[in-house]
Design a protein around this motif. Structure first.
Motif, mmCIF file in Angstrom:
data_model
loop_
_atom_site.group_PDB
_atom_site.id
_atom_site.type_symbol
_atom_site.label_atom_id
_atom_site.label_comp_id
_atom_site.label_asym_id
_atom_site.label_seq_id
_atom_site.Cartn_x
_atom_site.Cartn_y
_atom_site.Cartn_z
ATOM 1 N N ARG A 101 0.829 -1.218 0.000
ATOM 2 C CA ARG A 101 0.000 0.000 0.000
ATOM 3 C C ARG A 101 0.855 1.256 0.000
ATOM 4 O O ARG A 101 0.604 2.188 -0.738
ATOM 5 C CB ARG A 101 -0.914 0.024 1.223
ATOM 6 N N LEU A 102 1.882 1.254 0.858
ATOM 7 C CA LEU A 102 2.756 2.428 0.937
ATOM 8 C C LEU A 102 3.469 2.661 -0.385
ATOM 9 O O LEU A 102 3.520 3.783 -0.883
ATOM 10 C CB LEU A 102 3.788 2.239 2.051
ATOM 11 N N ALA A 103 4.015 1.599 -0.956
ATOM 12 C CA ALA A 103 4.804 1.742 -2.184
ATOM 13 C C ALA A 103 3.925 2.159 -3.360
ATOM 14 O O ALA A 103 4.355 2.909 -4.228
ATOM 15 C CB ALA A 103 5.521 0.434 -2.497
ATOM 16 N N GLU A 104 2.684 1.688 -3.368
ATOM 17 C CA GLU A 104 1.808 1.984 -4.508
ATOM 18 C C GLU A 104 1.035 3.280 -4.336
ATOM 19 O O GLU A 104 0.673 3.918 -5.311
ATOM 20 C CB GLU A 104 0.823 0.819 -4.717
ATOM 21 N N SER A 105 0.781 3.671 -3.072
ATOM 22 C CA SER A 105 -0.087 4.841 -2.875
ATOM 23 C C SER A 105 0.676 6.160 -2.933
ATOM 24 O O SER A 105 0.300 7.064 -3.649
ATOM 25 C CB SER A 105 -0.855 4.723 -1.553
ATOM 26 N N SER A 106 1.766 6.273 -2.173
ATOM 27 C CA SER A 106 2.454 7.563 -2.174
ATOM 28 C C SER A 106 3.485 7.596 -3.280
ATOM 29 O O SER A 106 4.369 6.755 -3.308
ATOM 30 C CB SER A 106 3.099 7.810 -0.819
ATOM 31 N N PRO A 107 3.363 8.567 -4.184
ATOM 32 C CA PRO A 107 4.338 8.643 -5.275
ATOM 33 C C PRO A 107 5.708 9.039 -4.741
ATOM 34 O O PRO A 107 5.791 9.758 -3.759
ATOM 35 C CB PRO A 107 3.774 9.747 -6.171
ATOM 36 N N ARG A 109 8.977 10.967 -4.015
ATOM 37 C CA ARG A 109 9.197 12.420 -4.015
ATOM 38 C C ARG A 109 10.260 12.806 -5.050
ATOM 39 O O ARG A 109 10.318 13.908 -5.519
ATOM 40 C CB ARG A 109 9.649 12.883 -2.627
ATOM 41 N N HIS A 110 11.114 11.881 -5.359
ATOM 42 C CA HIS A 110 12.120 12.155 -6.382
ATOM 43 C C HIS A 110 12.350 10.871 -7.146
ATOM 44 O O HIS A 110 12.126 9.779 -6.609
ATOM 45 C CB HIS A 110 13.430 12.624 -5.739
ATOM 46 N N PRO A 112 14.468 7.892 -8.680
ATOM 47 C CA PRO A 112 15.728 7.269 -8.260
ATOM 48 C C PRO A 112 16.862 7.847 -9.079
ATOM 49 O O PRO A 112 16.764 7.921 -10.299
ATOM 50 C CB PRO A 112 15.515 5.798 -8.585
#
Lengths: 114, 148
Positions: A101-107, A109-110, A112
């Motif tokens: 959920r975390l990896a897919e929901s929050s885009p 910020r920069h 890689p």
């Protein structure tokens, strides 16, 4: 009835000869160290030691009958340890779902870099 | 058959780099693993601390850092000393690219060498883990709400 600790159950099961001892006991229902040793490529003393470890882990129970000590398997201990591992595994499913959920929901910020 | 390790896998619609951030950064570790933050020194041998609001801190040690492929750490299961084979388990994450997704596999091993000598301690652990699970359930609800 002592509540076996799952760590010692797993440690007891980690040794192949002890698994064989437990298999034989499950087959026969009950047996003495001497009769187990006849079916295994180890000495009676070695079987006694293994039975001691299995007893400490709550996997077998010992009963003196005359001059003989007879051992019986305690499958409930195995079931409890299995349940314990299943609960730990279920927690990983919960954690992995949270990572997803975390990896897919929050885009990110920069992007890689380097 | 009961084995000494747990293995689970999930496919995530994000790059390995993004998944790597989520599993290794303190700000994320402190939410999906614990619920009151985390501290991590992301290098082999580096210290790890996972904080729970109600259940205190579990300490650990970073073992493997190979971004964005392999991340491993030990975390203390019993008591609050430094991690050893007798009191901690080893967690290893493996990230594999799968198209534009990432296959995340986790294994936790070393349960057989855990020293949980007394019933009381085993009970204590059981209570702790139950508590953690409740916390994680709350986290999942929170995340699910936010995702709507």
């Amino acid at each position: 009835m002592s509540a076996a600790d799952p760590g010692s159950v797993l440690a007891a099961l980690a040794e192949p000869t002890r698994r064989q001892v437990l298999d034989l006991l499950a087959e026969r229902g009950e047996a003495s160290a001497s009769s187990l040793a006849e079916s295994l490529p180890v000495t009676r003393q070695a079987v006694v030691k293994h039975l001691g470890v299995l007893d400490d882990a709550g996997l077998v129970t010992a009963q003196r009958v005359g001059r003989e000590v007879r051992y019986r398997p305690r499958p409930e201990t195995l079931v409890d340890a299995g349940r314990w591992m299943a609960e730990l595994a279920a927690r990983w499913e919960t954690r992995l779902a949270a990572v997803k959920r975390l990896a897919e929901s929050s885009p990110p910020r920069h992007t890689p870099s380097r | 058959m009961i084995s000494d390790s747990i293995e689970r896998e999930i496919v995530i619609a994000a790059s390995p780099e993004r998944v790597w951030e989520v599993i290794t950064r303190a700000e994320h570790l402190g939410t999906w693993f614990s619920d009151a933050g985390a501290d991590i020194d992301l290098r082999p041998g580096g210290a790890l601390a996972l904080h729970w609001k109600e259940y205190g801190t579990a300490r650990g040690r970073v073992e493997t850092v190979e971004p964005p492929r392999t991340f491993g750490f030990r975390w203390v299961f019993v008591g609050d000393g430094a991690p050893t084979e007798r009191n901690s388990t080893l967690v290893v994450f493996t990230l594999t690219p799968d198209g534009d997704q990432t296959r995340l596999r986790v294994t936790e091993s070393g349960f057989a060498s855990l020293d949980l000598p007394t019933e009381q301690q085993a009970k204590h652990v059981a209570e702790n883990t139950e508590g953690w699970r409740q916390e994680l359930d709350e986290l999942l609800e929170y995340l699910a709400d936010r995702a709507r």
